[in-house]
Scaffold this motif. Structure first.
Motif, PDB file in Angstrom:
ATOM      1  N   TYR A 116       0.808  -1.227   0.000  1.00 23.54           N
ATOM      2  CA  TYR A 116       0.000   0.000   0.000  1.00 23.54           C
ATOM      3  C   TYR A 116       0.841   1.276   0.000  1.00 23.54           C
ATOM      4  O   TYR A 116       0.463   2.266  -0.647  1.00 23.54           O
ATOM      5  CB  TYR A 116      -0.957  -0.005   1.200  1.00 23.54           C
ATOM      6  N   ALA A 117       1.939   1.286   0.712  1.00 27.58           N
ATOM      7  CA  ALA A 117       2.709   2.536   0.858  1.00 27.58           C
ATOM      8  C   ALA A 117       3.097   3.148  -0.496  1.00 27.58           C
ATOM      9  O   ALA A 117       3.000   4.376  -0.655  1.00 27.58           O
ATOM     10  CB  ALA A 117       3.946   2.299   1.732  1.00 27.58           C
ATOM     11  N   PRO A 118       3.503   2.344  -1.492  1.00 25.74           N
ATOM     12  CA  PRO A 118       3.855   2.963  -2.785  1.00 25.74           C
ATOM     13  C   PRO A 118       2.658   3.577  -3.514  1.00 25.74           C
ATOM     14  O   PRO A 118       2.840   4.411  -4.403  1.00 25.74           O
ATOM     15  CB  PRO A 118       4.433   1.789  -3.597  1.00 25.74           C
ATOM     16  N   GLN A 119       1.435   3.150  -3.158  1.00 25.58           N
ATOM     17  CA  GLN A 119       0.243   3.691  -3.807  1.00 25.58           C
ATOM     18  C   GLN A 119      -0.280   4.933  -3.097  1.00 25.58           C
ATOM     19  O   GLN A 119      -1.092   5.677  -3.656  1.00 25.58           O
ATOM     20  CB  GLN A 119      -0.893   2.649  -3.806  1.00 25.58           C
ATOM     21  N   PHE A 120       0.128   5.117  -1.847  1.00 29.65           N
ATOM     22  CA  PHE A 120      -0.409   6.181  -1.009  1.00 29.65           C
ATOM     23  C   PHE A 120       0.581   7.348  -1.015  1.00 29.65           C
ATOM     24  O   PHE A 120       1.700   7.206  -0.521  1.00 29.65           O
ATOM     25  CB  PHE A 120      -0.616   5.652   0.420  1.00 29.65           C
ATOM     26  N   PRO A 121       0.180   8.503  -1.558  1.00 29.52           N
ATOM     27  CA  PRO A 121       1.161   9.569  -1.786  1.00 29.52           C
ATOM     28  C   PRO A 121       1.444  10.438  -0.555  1.00 29.52           C
ATOM     29  O   PRO A 121       1.850  11.590  -0.699  1.00 29.52           O
ATOM     30  CB  PRO A 121       0.511  10.387  -2.909  1.00 29.52           C
ATOM     31  N   PHE A 122       1.220   9.884   0.618  1.00 33.10           N
ATOM     32  CA  PHE A 122       1.523  10.592   1.869  1.00 33.10           C
ATOM     33  C   PHE A 122       2.285   9.619   2.755  1.00 33.10           C
ATOM     34  O   PHE A 122       2.632   8.528   2.321  1.00 33.10           O
ATOM     35  CB  PHE A 122       0.226  11.089   2.538  1.00 33.10           C
ATOM     36  N   THR A 123       2.477   9.980   4.007  1.00 30.78           N
ATOM     37  CA  THR A 123       3.318   9.129   4.849  1.00 30.78           C
ATOM     38  C   THR A 123       2.597   7.854   5.302  1.00 30.78           C
ATOM     39  O   THR A 123       1.407   7.883   5.628  1.00 30.78           O
ATOM     40  CB  THR A 123       3.826   9.915   6.076  1.00 30.78           C
ATOM     41  N   PHE A 124       3.326   6.752   5.286  1.00 33.77           N
ATOM     42  CA  PHE A 124       2.880   5.527   5.944  1.00 33.77           C
ATOM     43  C   PHE A 124       3.675   5.451   7.231  1.00 33.77           C
ATOM     44  O   PHE A 124       4.887   5.270   7.226  1.00 33.77           O
ATOM     45  CB  PHE A 124       3.130   4.289   5.063  1.00 33.77           C
ATOM     46  N   ARG A 125       2.977   5.619   8.367  1.00 37.53           N
ATOM     47  CA  ARG A 125       3.698   5.853   9.626  1.00 37.53           C
ATOM     48  C   ARG A 125       4.334   4.603  10.201  1.00 37.53           C
ATOM     49  O   ARG A 125       5.399   4.686  10.818  1.00 37.53           O
ATOM     50  CB  ARG A 125       2.756   6.462  10.655  1.00 37.53           C
ATOM     51  N   GLY A 126       3.670   3.480  10.061  1.00 37.37           N
ATOM     52  CA  GLY A 126       4.255   2.275  10.646  1.00 37.37           C
ATOM     53  C   GLY A 126       3.206   1.261  11.025  1.00 37.37           C
ATOM     54  O   GLY A 126       2.028   1.385  10.651  1.00 37.37           O
ATOM     55  N   LEU A 127       3.636   0.244  11.779  1.00 34.48           N
ATOM     56  CA  LEU A 127       2.777  -0.859  12.204  1.00 34.48           C
ATOM     57  C   LEU A 127       2.632  -0.822  13.722  1.00 34.48           C
ATOM     58  O   LEU A 127       3.618  -0.620  14.429  1.00 34.48           O
ATOM     59  CB  LEU A 127       3.387  -2.188  11.768  1.00 34.48           C
ATOM     60  N   ASN A 128       1.416  -1.030  14.192  1.00 35.61           N
ATOM     61  CA  ASN A 128       1.146  -1.014  15.639  1.00 35.61           C
ATOM     62  C   ASN A 128       1.722   0.238  16.293  1.00 35.61           C
ATOM     63  O   ASN A 128       2.426   0.172  17.300  1.00 35.61           O
ATOM     64  CB  ASN A 128       1.701  -2.280  16.311  1.00 35.61           C
ATOM     65  N   ILE A 129       1.396   1.390  15.728  1.00 32.92           N
ATOM     66  CA  ILE A 129       1.966   2.631  16.236  1.00 32.92           C
ATOM     67  C   ILE A 129       1.252   3.115  17.489  1.00 32.92           C
ATOM     68  O   ILE A 129       1.748   4.002  18.165  1.00 32.92           O
ATOM     69  CB  ILE A 129       1.976   3.742  15.157  1.00 32.92           C
ATOM     70  N   THR A 130       0.067   2.563  17.795  1.00 35.84           N
ATOM     71  CA  THR A 130      -0.604   2.900  19.052  1.00 35.84           C
ATOM     72  C   THR A 130      -1.142   1.614  19.683  1.00 35.84           C
ATOM     73  O   THR A 130      -1.293   0.593  19.009  1.00 35.84           O
ATOM     74  CB  THR A 130      -1.807   3.840  18.829  1.00 35.84           C
ATOM     75  N   THR A 131      -1.437   1.687  20.980  1.00 36.21           N
ATOM     76  CA  THR A 131      -2.031   0.509  21.630  1.00 36.21           C
ATOM     77  C   THR A 131      -3.440   0.269  21.120  1.00 36.21           C
ATOM     78  O   THR A 131      -3.944  -0.848  21.189  1.00 36.21           O
ATOM     79  CB  THR A 131      -2.069   0.677  23.153  1.00 36.21           C
TER      80      THR A 131
END
Ligand SMILES: [Zn+2]
Length: 185
Positions: A116-131
């Motif tokens: 998905y990240a290459p298709q999304f023209p904004f930031t992909f923040r990460g995985l499990n970034i919040t509880t």
């Protein structure tokens, strides 16, 4: 809300759909209604994506249980997708991200990010970034080896919302293609 449990290939849940009406009868303590902005309501967007995902999967012969936020059934599936859009203060502090249950294999979420990240023209923040992501309430409603909470982007960021809003059906199809690849692994 009174749906019986399903044994399917895929569960697709539209985050926050059916709230607030579903919270009281199902004793939901934290009735999170989802993000909102001038662009729209998260709980109005997630069903559009989820319906498109379910439609594409069913067209290819997969068995799908399409679920709202709150329901009584506990489903069994090979893959469960939970669809969301993020909200942030200040606006545009967030972006796309994904979550999976603590203790589960991180590989499906890592593959989703790569897809998905290459298709999304904004930031992909990460995985499990919040509880909220790793401990997502919807994970408990499904028995599945792969569970993925998807934040497609930040609804409260005007530029991200303007990109996503005309692409909701397309995003659902994109997710369906990813899930099919997972099911065929
Ligand atoms: Zn949400």
């Amino acid at each position: 809300m009174h749906a019986s449990a399903a044994d399917v290939d895929v569960v697709v849940q539209a985050g926050h759909q059916g709230r607030p009406a579903s919270c009281a009868p199902l004793h939901v303590k934290k009735c999170n209604l989802g993000a909102s902005s001038a662009a729209g309501l998260e709980r109005a967007w997630t069903p559009i994506v989820a319906d498109a995902t379910a439609r594409a999967l069913r067209a290819d012969g997969w068995r799908v249980a399409r679920r709202p936020a709150d329901y009584r059934a506990r489903d069994r599936a090979r893959f469960a997708a939970f669809i969301h859009f993020d909200g942030a203060i200040p606006a545009c502090a967030s972006g796309a991200s994904a979550g999976f249950p603590l203790g589960n294999d991180s590989a499906p979420a890592t593959r989703w990010r790569a897809f998905y990240a290459p298709q999304f023209p904004f930031t992909f923040r990460g995985l499990n970034i919040t509880t909220n992501e790793s401990g997502y309430y919807g994970f408990r409603n499904v028995d599945a080896p792969e569970k993925l909470l998807i934040e497609f982007g930040e609804l409260t960021c005007p530029r991200q919302a303007a990109w996503m809003k005309p692409r909701l059906v397309h995003l659902g199809g994109t997710l369906a293609r990813f899930i099919e690849a997972e099911l065929r692994r």
